[in-house]
Design a protein around this motif. Structure first.
Motif, PDB file in Angstrom:
ATOM      1  N   SER A   1       0.815  -1.212   0.000  1.00  0.00           N
ATOM      2  CA  SER A   1       0.000   0.000   0.000  1.00  0.00           C
ATOM      3  C   SER A   1       0.851   1.265   0.000  1.00  0.00           C
ATOM      4  O   SER A   1       0.315   2.376  -0.029  1.00  0.00           O
ATOM      5  CB  SER A   1      -0.923   0.004   1.221  1.00  0.00           C
ATOM      6  N   GLY A   2       2.169   1.110   0.072  1.00  0.00           N
ATOM      7  CA  GLY A   2       3.064   2.263   0.069  1.00  0.00           C
ATOM      8  C   GLY A   2       3.075   3.018   1.384  1.00  0.00           C
ATOM      9  O   GLY A   2       3.396   4.205   1.415  1.00  0.00           O
ATOM     10  N   LEU A   3       2.748   2.335   2.466  1.00  0.00           N
ATOM     11  CA  LEU A   3       2.684   2.968   3.781  1.00  0.00           C
ATOM     12  C   LEU A   3       3.753   2.411   4.706  1.00  0.00           C
ATOM     13  O   LEU A   3       4.059   1.221   4.660  1.00  0.00           O
ATOM     14  CB  LEU A   3       1.329   2.696   4.445  1.00  0.00           C
ATOM     15  N   ALA A   4       4.271   3.293   5.558  1.00  0.00           N
ATOM     16  CA  ALA A   4       5.072   2.827   6.687  1.00  0.00           C
ATOM     17  C   ALA A   4       4.069   2.358   7.737  1.00  0.00           C
ATOM     18  O   ALA A   4       2.929   2.819   7.750  1.00  0.00           O
ATOM     19  CB  ALA A   4       5.923   3.966   7.232  1.00  0.00           C
ATOM     20  N   VAL A   5       4.474   1.458   8.596  1.00  0.00           N
ATOM     21  CA  VAL A   5       3.562   0.976   9.637  1.00  0.00           C
ATOM     22  C   VAL A   5       3.279   2.141  10.583  1.00  0.00           C
ATOM     23  O   VAL A   5       4.195   2.707  11.173  1.00  0.00           O
ATOM     24  CB  VAL A   5       4.163  -0.214  10.418  1.00  0.00           C
ATOM     25  N   PRO A   6       2.008   2.533  10.721  1.00  0.00           N
ATOM     26  CA  PRO A   6       1.681   3.663  11.606  1.00  0.00           C
ATOM     27  C   PRO A   6       1.683   3.242  13.071  1.00  0.00           C
ATOM     28  O   PRO A   6       1.798   2.057  13.395  1.00  0.00           O
ATOM     29  CB  PRO A   6       0.270   4.052  11.157  1.00  0.00           C
ATOM     30  N   ALA A   7       1.533   4.213  13.937  1.00  0.00           N
ATOM     31  CA  ALA A   7       1.479   3.947  15.378  1.00  0.00           C
ATOM     32  C   ALA A   7       0.210   3.182  15.731  1.00  0.00           C
ATOM     33  O   ALA A   7      -0.815   3.312  15.050  1.00  0.00           O
ATOM     34  CB  ALA A   7       1.510   5.265  16.142  1.00  0.00           C
ATOM     35  N   GLU A   8       0.298   2.385  16.771  1.00  0.00           N
ATOM     36  CA  GLU A   8      -0.887   1.685  17.263  1.00  0.00           C
ATOM     37  C   GLU A   8      -1.943   2.726  17.621  1.00  0.00           C
ATOM     38  O   GLU A   8      -1.618   3.809  18.112  1.00  0.00           O
ATOM     39  CB  GLU A   8      -0.522   0.832  18.471  1.00  0.00           C
ATOM     40  N   GLY A   9      -3.204   2.430  17.316  1.00  0.00           N
ATOM     41  CA  GLY A   9      -4.293   3.368  17.558  1.00  0.00           C
ATOM     42  C   GLY A   9      -4.664   4.191  16.340  1.00  0.00           C
ATOM     43  O   GLY A   9      -5.653   4.913  16.360  1.00  0.00           O
ATOM     44  N   THR A  10      -3.888   4.076  15.258  1.00  0.00           N
ATOM     45  CA  THR A  10      -4.178   4.805  14.028  1.00  0.00           C
ATOM     46  C   THR A  10      -5.373   4.179  13.321  1.00  0.00           C
ATOM     47  O   THR A  10      -5.500   2.961  13.261  1.00  0.00           O
ATOM     48  CB  THR A  10      -2.952   4.780  13.088  1.00  0.00           C
ATOM     49  N   THR A  11      -6.243   5.022  12.769  1.00  0.00           N
ATOM     50  CA  THR A  11      -7.415   4.542  12.042  1.00  0.00           C
ATOM     51  C   THR A  11      -7.034   4.277  10.590  1.00  0.00           C
ATOM     52  O   THR A  11      -6.384   5.111   9.943  1.00  0.00           O
ATOM     53  CB  THR A  11      -8.563   5.568  12.124  1.00  0.00           C
ATOM     54  N   LEU A  12      -7.440   3.117  10.092  1.00  0.00           N
ATOM     55  CA  LEU A  12      -7.146   2.680   8.731  1.00  0.00           C
ATOM     56  C   LEU A  12      -8.432   2.269   8.029  1.00  0.00           C
ATOM     57  O   LEU A  12      -9.408   1.917   8.681  1.00  0.00           O
ATOM     58  CB  LEU A  12      -6.231   1.449   8.751  1.00  0.00           C
ATOM     59  N   THR A  13      -8.399   2.280   6.700  1.00  0.00           N
ATOM     60  CA  THR A  13      -9.432   1.599   5.943  1.00  0.00           C
ATOM     61  C   THR A  13      -8.744   0.439   5.236  1.00  0.00           C
ATOM     62  O   THR A  13      -7.559   0.501   4.920  1.00  0.00           O
ATOM     63  CB  THR A  13     -10.147   2.510   4.916  1.00  0.00           C
ATOM     64  N   PHE A  14      -9.507  -0.639   5.002  1.00  0.00           N
ATOM     65  CA  PHE A  14      -8.920  -1.852   4.444  1.00  0.00           C
ATOM     66  C   PHE A  14     -10.019  -2.732   3.870  1.00  0.00           C
ATOM     67  O   PHE A  14     -11.200  -2.519   4.114  1.00  0.00           O
ATOM     68  CB  PHE A  14      -8.146  -2.623   5.528  1.00  0.00           C
ATOM     69  N   VAL A  15      -9.596  -3.706   3.094  1.00  0.00           N
ATOM     70  CA  VAL A  15     -10.488  -4.776   2.661  1.00  0.00           C
ATOM     71  C   VAL A  15      -9.920  -6.062   3.251  1.00  0.00           C
ATOM     72  O   VAL A  15      -8.747  -6.127   3.603  1.00  0.00           O
ATOM     73  CB  VAL A  15     -10.610  -4.892   1.119  1.00  0.00           C
ATOM     74  N   THR A  16     -10.762  -7.075   3.375  1.00  0.00           N
ATOM     75  CA  THR A  16     -10.264  -8.357   3.850  1.00  0.00           C
ATOM     76  C   THR A  16     -10.197  -9.326   2.681  1.00  0.00           C
ATOM     77  O   THR A  16     -11.001  -9.261   1.752  1.00  0.00           O
ATOM     78  CB  THR A  16     -11.152  -8.953   4.962  1.00  0.00           C
TER      79      THR A  16
END
Length: 70
Positions: free
Chosen positions: A38-53
């Motif tokens: 996804s081109g993202l660094a792993v964010p901090a715990e508690g960060t809100t994400l959108t995703f598909v499963t």
């Protein structure tokens, strides 16, 4: 279907963690490669994400993919 959730936990040494869906239900596994794709660094715990499963390629259940910061 796209979901919203919160990064509950991520173990950088082992390269995986879990996302808690906002709609409730079981936590969803997330692997470091999902962030990389996804081109993202792993964010901090508690960060809100959108995703598909999607099904894990090894048949171990659902995992988060196509991650985006919410």
């Amino acid at each position: 279907m796209r979901q919203t959730g919160t990064l509950k936990f991520f173990n950088h040494d082992r390269g995986f963690g879990f996302v808690t869906p906002a709609e409730g239900g079981k936590d969803v596994f997330v692997h470091i490669t999902a962030f990389e794709r996804s081109g993202l660094a792993v964010p901090a715990e508690g960060t809100t994400l959108t995703f598909v499963t999607e099904e894990d390629r090894r048949g171990r259940g659902l995992q988060a993919a196509q991650l985006e910061l919410a």
